[in-house]
Design a protein around this motif. Sequence first.
Motif, PDB file in Angstrom:
ATOM      1  N   HIS A   1     -17.860  15.459  -9.572  1.00  0.00           N
ATOM      2  CA  HIS A   1     -18.420  16.531  -8.742  1.00  0.00           C
ATOM      3  C   HIS A   1     -18.687  17.779  -9.585  1.00  0.00           C
ATOM      4  O   HIS A   1     -19.740  18.422  -9.436  1.00  0.00           O
ATOM      5  N   PHE A   2     -17.769  18.107 -10.482  1.00  0.00           N
ATOM      6  CA  PHE A   2     -17.945  19.277 -11.344  1.00  0.00           C
ATOM      7  C   PHE A   2     -19.152  19.101 -12.269  1.00  0.00           C
ATOM      8  O   PHE A   2     -19.946  20.030 -12.452  1.00  0.00           O
ATOM      9  N   ILE A   3     -19.304  17.914 -12.848  1.00  0.00           N
ATOM     10  CA  ILE A   3     -20.451  17.654 -13.736  1.00  0.00           C
ATOM     11  C   ILE A   3     -21.763  17.782 -12.964  1.00  0.00           C
ATOM     12  O   ILE A   3     -22.736  18.343 -13.473  1.00  0.00           O
ATOM     13  N   LYS A   4     -21.792  17.275 -11.737  1.00  0.00           N
ATOM     14  CA  LYS A   4     -23.015  17.317 -10.936  1.00  0.00           C
ATOM     15  C   LYS A   4     -23.353  18.711 -10.429  1.00  0.00           C
ATOM     16  O   LYS A   4     -24.521  19.095 -10.405  1.00  0.00           O
ATOM     17  N   THR A   5     -22.330  19.472  -9.997  1.00  0.00           N
ATOM     18  CA  THR A   5     -22.593  20.734  -9.298  1.00  0.00           C
ATOM     19  C   THR A   5     -22.147  21.982 -10.050  1.00  0.00           C
ATOM     20  O   THR A   5     -22.453  23.090  -9.615  1.00  0.00           O
ATOM     21  N   LYS A   6     -21.381  21.803 -11.112  1.00  0.00           N
ATOM     22  CA  LYS A   6     -20.775  22.925 -11.855  1.00  0.00           C
ATOM     23  C   LYS A   6     -19.798  23.723 -10.982  1.00  0.00           C
ATOM     24  O   LYS A   6     -19.535  24.882 -11.240  1.00  0.00           O
ATOM     25  N   GLN A   7     -19.276  23.078  -9.927  1.00  0.00           N
ATOM     26  CA  GLN A   7     -18.289  23.704  -9.048  1.00  0.00           C
ATOM     27  C   GLN A   7     -17.013  22.875  -9.074  1.00  0.00           C
ATOM     28  O   GLN A   7     -17.056  21.650  -8.917  1.00  0.00           O
ATOM     29  N   LEU A   8     -15.894  23.556  -9.258  1.00  0.00           N
ATOM     30  CA  LEU A   8     -14.594  22.882  -9.261  1.00  0.00           C
ATOM     31  C   LEU A   8     -14.080  22.816  -7.826  1.00  0.00           C
ATOM     32  O   LEU A   8     -13.777  23.847  -7.224  1.00  0.00           O
ATOM     33  N   ASP A   9     -14.011  21.613  -7.282  1.00  0.00           N
ATOM     34  CA  ASP A   9     -13.551  21.406  -5.911  1.00  0.00           C
ATOM     35  C   ASP A   9     -12.360  20.456  -5.945  1.00  0.00           C
ATOM     36  O   ASP A   9     -12.510  19.230  -5.957  1.00  0.00           O
ATOM     37  N   LEU A  10     -11.156  21.037  -5.964  1.00  0.00           N
ATOM     38  CA  LEU A  10      -9.936  20.231  -6.046  1.00  0.00           C
ATOM     39  C   LEU A  10      -9.703  19.398  -4.787  1.00  0.00           C
ATOM     40  O   LEU A  10      -8.959  18.416  -4.820  1.00  0.00           O
ATOM     41  N   MET A  11     -10.350  19.753  -3.690  1.00  0.00           N
ATOM     42  CA  MET A  11     -10.198  18.991  -2.450  1.00  0.00           C
ATOM     43  C   MET A  11     -10.853  17.612  -2.550  1.00  0.00           C
ATOM     44  O   MET A  11     -10.555  16.736  -1.751  1.00  0.00           O
ATOM     45  N   LYS A  12     -11.719  17.417  -3.534  1.00  0.00           N
ATOM     46  CA  LYS A  12     -12.310  16.086  -3.749  1.00  0.00           C
ATOM     47  C   LYS A  12     -11.221  15.057  -4.034  1.00  0.00           C
ATOM     48  O   LYS A  12     -11.401  13.877  -3.776  1.00  0.00           O
ATOM     49  N   PHE A  13     -10.090  15.513  -4.561  1.00  0.00           N
ATOM     50  CA  PHE A  13      -8.981  14.606  -4.846  1.00  0.00           C
ATOM     51  C   PHE A  13      -8.479  13.933  -3.570  1.00  0.00           C
ATOM     52  O   PHE A  13      -8.022  12.804  -3.594  1.00  0.00           O
ATOM     53  N   PHE A  14      -8.589  14.615  -2.451  1.00  0.00           N
ATOM     54  CA  PHE A  14      -8.075  14.103  -1.183  1.00  0.00           C
ATOM     55  C   PHE A  14      -9.163  13.518  -0.291  1.00  0.00           C
ATOM     56  O   PHE A  14      -8.894  13.149   0.848  1.00  0.00           O
ATOM     57  N   SER A  15     -10.382  13.433  -0.797  1.00  0.00           N
ATOM     58  CA  SER A  15     -11.487  12.950   0.027  1.00  0.00           C
ATOM     59  C   SER A  15     -11.663  11.443  -0.094  1.00  0.00           C
ATOM     60  O   SER A  15     -11.281  10.828  -1.083  1.00  0.00           O
ATOM     61  N   SER A  16     -12.241  10.885   0.943  1.00  0.00           N
ATOM     62  CA  SER A  16     -12.609   9.469   0.886  1.00  0.00           C
ATOM     63  C   SER A  16     -14.096   9.392   0.545  1.00  0.00           C
ATOM     64  O   SER A  16     -14.822  10.372   0.630  1.00  0.00           O
ATOM     65  N   GLY A  17     -14.556   8.223   0.165  1.00  0.00           N
ATOM     66  CA  GLY A  17     -15.945   8.078  -0.234  1.00  0.00           C
ATOM     67  C   GLY A  17     -16.175   8.640  -1.622  1.00  0.00           C
ATOM     68  O   GLY A  17     -15.305   9.262  -2.214  1.00  0.00           O
ATOM     69  N   GLY A  18     -17.355   8.395  -2.150  1.00  0.00           N
ATOM     70  CA  GLY A  18     -17.717   8.942  -3.449  1.00  0.00           C
ATOM     71  C   GLY A  18     -17.407   8.012  -4.610  1.00  0.00           C
ATOM     72  O   GLY A  18     -16.861   6.929  -4.459  1.00  0.00           O
ATOM     73  N   MET A  19     -17.782   8.476  -5.797  1.00  0.00           N
ATOM     74  CA  MET A  19     -17.674   7.700  -7.035  1.00  0.00           C
ATOM     75  C   MET A  19     -16.437   8.108  -7.804  1.00  0.00           C
ATOM     76  O   MET A  19     -16.237   9.303  -8.021  1.00  0.00           O
ATOM     77  N   PRO A  20     -15.649   7.174  -8.257  1.00  0.00           N
ATOM     78  CA  PRO A  20     -15.625   5.743  -7.929  1.00  0.00           C
ATOM     79  C   PRO A  20     -14.785   5.501  -6.672  1.00  0.00           C
ATOM     80  O   PRO A  20     -14.052   6.391  -6.224  1.00  0.00           O
ATOM     81  N   SER A  21     -14.873   4.323  -6.142  1.00  0.00           N
ATOM     82  CA  SER A  21     -14.101   3.968  -4.955  1.00  0.00           C
ATOM     83  C   SER A  21     -12.628   3.805  -5.313  1.00  0.00           C
ATOM     84  O   SER A  21     -12.262   2.917  -6.076  1.00  0.00           O
ATOM     85  N   SER A  22     -11.794   4.675  -4.758  1.00  0.00           N
ATOM     86  CA  SER A  22     -10.359   4.531  -5.006  1.00  0.00           C
ATOM     87  C   SER A  22      -9.793   3.361  -4.209  1.00  0.00           C
ATOM     88  O   SER A  22      -8.764   2.787  -4.585  1.00  0.00           O
ATOM     89  N   HIS A  23     -10.464   2.987  -3.124  1.00  0.00           N
ATOM     90  CA  HIS A  23     -10.054   1.789  -2.393  1.00  0.00           C
ATOM     91  C   HIS A  23     -10.154   0.579  -3.330  1.00  0.00           C
ATOM     92  O   HIS A  23      -9.226  -0.219  -3.451  1.00  0.00           O
ATOM     93  N   SER A  24     -11.298   0.469  -3.987  1.00  0.00           N
ATOM     94  CA  SER A  24     -11.529  -0.665  -4.886  1.00  0.00           C
ATOM     95  C   SER A  24     -10.600  -0.626  -6.091  1.00  0.00           C
ATOM     96  O   SER A  24     -10.050  -1.656  -6.488  1.00  0.00           O
ATOM     97  N   SER A  25     -10.438   0.552  -6.677  1.00  0.00           N
ATOM     98  CA  SER A  25      -9.579   0.641  -7.860  1.00  0.00           C
ATOM     99  C   SER A  25      -8.138   0.271  -7.517  1.00  0.00           C
ATOM    100  O   SER A  25      -7.474  -0.449  -8.271  1.00  0.00           O
ATOM    101  N   THR A  26      -7.667   0.717  -6.379  1.00  0.00           N
ATOM    102  CA  THR A  26      -6.284   0.458  -5.973  1.00  0.00           C
ATOM    103  C   THR A  26      -6.036  -1.021  -5.728  1.00  0.00           C
ATOM    104  O   THR A  26      -5.097  -1.606  -6.288  1.00  0.00           O
ATOM    105  N   VAL A  27      -6.875  -1.641  -4.898  1.00  0.00           N
ATOM    106  CA  VAL A  27      -6.624  -3.053  -4.556  1.00  0.00           C
ATOM    107  C   VAL A  27      -6.933  -3.995  -5.715  1.00  0.00           C
ATOM    108  O   VAL A  27      -6.296  -5.047  -5.856  1.00  0.00           O
TER     109      VAL A  27
END
Length: 139
Positions: free
Chosen positions: A27-53
């Motif tokens: 998100h930071f690379i794409k927007t140049k904005q640091l959004d720490l809440m992305k850590f708690f979000s679902s969806g987006g690249m990469p899928s943490s669902h996929s990485s976890t399972v």
Amino acid sequence: MDIFQNDPLMAAFIAWFIAQFSKIIIHFIKTKQLDLMKFFSSGGMPSSHSSTVTALALAVGLKDGMDSTIFAVAVIIAIIIMYDASGVRLAVSKHAKFLNDFFHGKVKDYKFFNELVGHTSLEVVMGAIVGIITALLYV
């Protein structure tokens, strides 16, 4: 037994953490904005669902054998979760976007639906790769 000695569990947790942390960086690379809440979000690249399972299933296979019953269970659950993330949950994201666009400006105090719920196929694959690499390095 110490829970921190459970290699499959730790590999899954580490893969989840890496995927979620990656969302902040991407998100930071794409927007140049640091959004720490992305850590708690679902969806987006990469899928943490996929990485976890994926990390969990591979770590179970490496520990207990690829021919074990528990590995079979872990693989089937991983497939179901990744299918759901890229199918049902992606459809929910598209519906949310449609409804948000439709009601924008038409309804006062409209509470927007979360549009970032599901994953594209690429996000699922990248999450799986994170999981595979994590399991191979950890176990």
